[in-house]
Enzyme design. Structure first.
Site, PDB file in Angstrom:
ATOM      1  N   ARG A  75       0.824  -1.208   0.000  1.00 25.83           N
ATOM      2  CA  ARG A  75       0.000   0.000   0.000  1.00 25.83           C
ATOM      3  C   ARG A  75       0.862   1.265   0.000  1.00 25.83           C
ATOM      4  NH1 ARG A  75      -2.348   1.969   4.444  1.00 25.83           N
ATOM      5  NH2 ARG A  75      -2.250  -0.055   5.506  1.00 25.83           N
ATOM      6  N   TYR A  83     -15.292  18.880 -14.896  1.00 24.31           N
ATOM      7  CA  TYR A  83     -15.563  17.442 -14.890  1.00 24.31           C
ATOM      8  C   TYR A  83     -16.533  17.106 -13.763  1.00 24.31           C
ATOM      9  CZ  TYR A  83     -14.761  12.533 -13.808  1.00 24.31           C
ATOM     10  OH  TYR A  83     -14.940  11.220 -13.515  1.00 24.31           O
ATOM     11  N   ASP A 123      -6.184  20.295 -13.548  1.00 23.94           N
ATOM     12  CA  ASP A 123      -6.541  19.007 -14.147  1.00 23.94           C
ATOM     13  C   ASP A 123      -6.070  19.054 -15.597  1.00 23.94           C
ATOM     14  OD1 ASP A 123      -7.738  16.817 -15.395  1.00 23.94           O
ATOM     15  OD2 ASP A 123      -9.525  16.904 -14.132  1.00 23.94           O
ATOM     16  N   LYS A 127      -7.554   7.982 -19.309  1.00 29.59           N
ATOM     17  CA  LYS A 127      -7.867   8.567 -20.606  1.00 29.59           C
ATOM     18  C   LYS A 127      -6.669   8.501 -21.559  1.00 29.59           C
ATOM     19  CE  LYS A 127     -11.872   9.650 -18.726  1.00 29.59           C
ATOM     20  NZ  LYS A 127     -11.678   9.456 -17.276  1.00 29.59           N
TER      21      LYS A 127
END
Length: 359
Positions: free
Chosen positions: A47, A98, A168, A193
């Protein structure tokens, strides 16, 4: 000792994050499938870190000019960046962005925070709203209206006022914009993306500068990722790095096709408006008529896929207001287009035929 040469971005895309060049060594980083490690090293549990992550993060960091951190998804990266704001703080953001970000900002308000919203092109308004703010969230072009923000002006004002800035950078990619070089504190990507590029993984990335301020922010982002558990699987990260290798050729082809399609769509009798930011592989169109007309266009294509993502090798389109979280500032007849790498003539023929079904 001679300095390492500054490579062109296309070379960085292919070469960054590779293993050391040693006889018999692999040319690709291995997929490390282990949840735990032998102690007394920097990482002892998966982790916290993974060698497969290291390679991907090194490549993205080199592209953006900073230090990258991979997250389980774009939303994981966005949530980590927004968590830099203290409870009850103030965020400045576009009124249309977004929709996942929109929902997190609404949750922030419900928890007692303040969000000052401005139209993306209102630069003076953004600068005025920075007074007393903790963070400014920027996106250019905006998703899905394709508005272009004056990033240098807002980032410069934010830095001078001590306001944390996050950009972003999913739509322009590091090939179209490098926000850290403009003064941004944190860059966010939905690597699902364009970076991964094949619609087969969920990944997110945050990037900070390689200076003292960036180191402090990177430590906080890493702590959030570790404690909240929004970590990516090593196989997904491996696929993300493999997809990154072809970003240059994919993005160049998609951008060229998007520009051609935008030019042909101007004045189309089935459209009220074409929203093209002037570069990149994304555009949106306002279909003449209502939401049903826009849905008919989406349902009539054969090459364009009717789906709710972007940035893949396949061209995709969607009426965005069909998503419940989409802001009311998005027209109900707006269709977002993500241009892929198919032949532009096939894309045009298919889209034009679909548009003419509403005439």
């Amino acid at each position: 000792m001679s300095e390492t040469p500054a490579f062109h971005v296309d070379t960085i895309l292919v070469s960054a994050g590779r293993p050391a060049h040693v006889p018999g060594g692999p040319v690709n980083p291995p997929v490390v499938l282990s949840s735990t490690y032998i102690p007394d090293a920097a990482v002892n549990y998966a982790r916290v870190g993974n060698p497969t992550w290291d390679a991907f993060e090194a490549a993205i960091g080199e592209l953006e000019g900073g230090r990258a951190l991979v997250h389980a998804s774009g939303m994981g990266a966005i949530a980590a960046a927004l968590a830099l704001v203290p409870p009850g703080g103030t965020i400045v953001a576009p009124d249309t962005t977004y929709n996942g970000t929109v929902l997190l900002l609404e949750d922030f308000e419900k928890a007692g925070g303040t969000v000052r919203r401005r139209h993306a092109t209102d630069t003076e308004g953004f600068v005025a709203d920075l007074a007393g703010a903790d963070l400014v969230w920027l996106e250019s072009p905006t998703n899905p209206l394709m508005d272009v923000m004056d990033l240098p002006a807002v980032l410069d004002a934010a830095r001078s006022q001590g306001v944390l800035s996050v950009v972003d950078n999913t739509l322009p990619t590091p090939l179209g914009c490098r926000p850290l070089s403009l003064g941004a504190d944190v860059v966010v990507h939905s690597a699902t993306k364009y970076i991964a590029g094949h619609s087969d993984v969920l990944l997110g990335v945050t990037v900070v500068a390689s200076d003292e301020r960036g180191s402090e922010l990177g430590t906080r982002l890493h702590r959030h990722r570790t404690l909240h558990g929004a970590i990516a699987g090593p196989m997904e990260v491996y696929l993300g790095l493999r997809g990154l290798r072809t970003l240059g050729v994919r993005y160049e082809r998609a951008c060229a096709s998007a520009a051609e399609l935008a030019a042909r769509l101007e004045g189309h009798p089935a459209l009220e408006r074409v929203r093209y930011p002037g570069s990149g592989a994304m555009l949106s169109i306002d279909v003449a008529g209502d939401a049903d007309a826009a849905e008919r266009v989406c349902a009539a294509t054969r090459v364009w896929l009717h789906s709710t993502s972007l940035g893949g090798v396949e061209s995709q389109l969607e009426r965005r207001r069909r998503q419940p979280a989409e802001p009311a500032t998005v027209p109900p007849n707006l269709v977002r287009l993500s241009v892929g790498i198919e032949h532009v003539e096939d894309l045009w023929t298919d889209l034009d035929r679909a548009l003419r079904t509403v005439l």
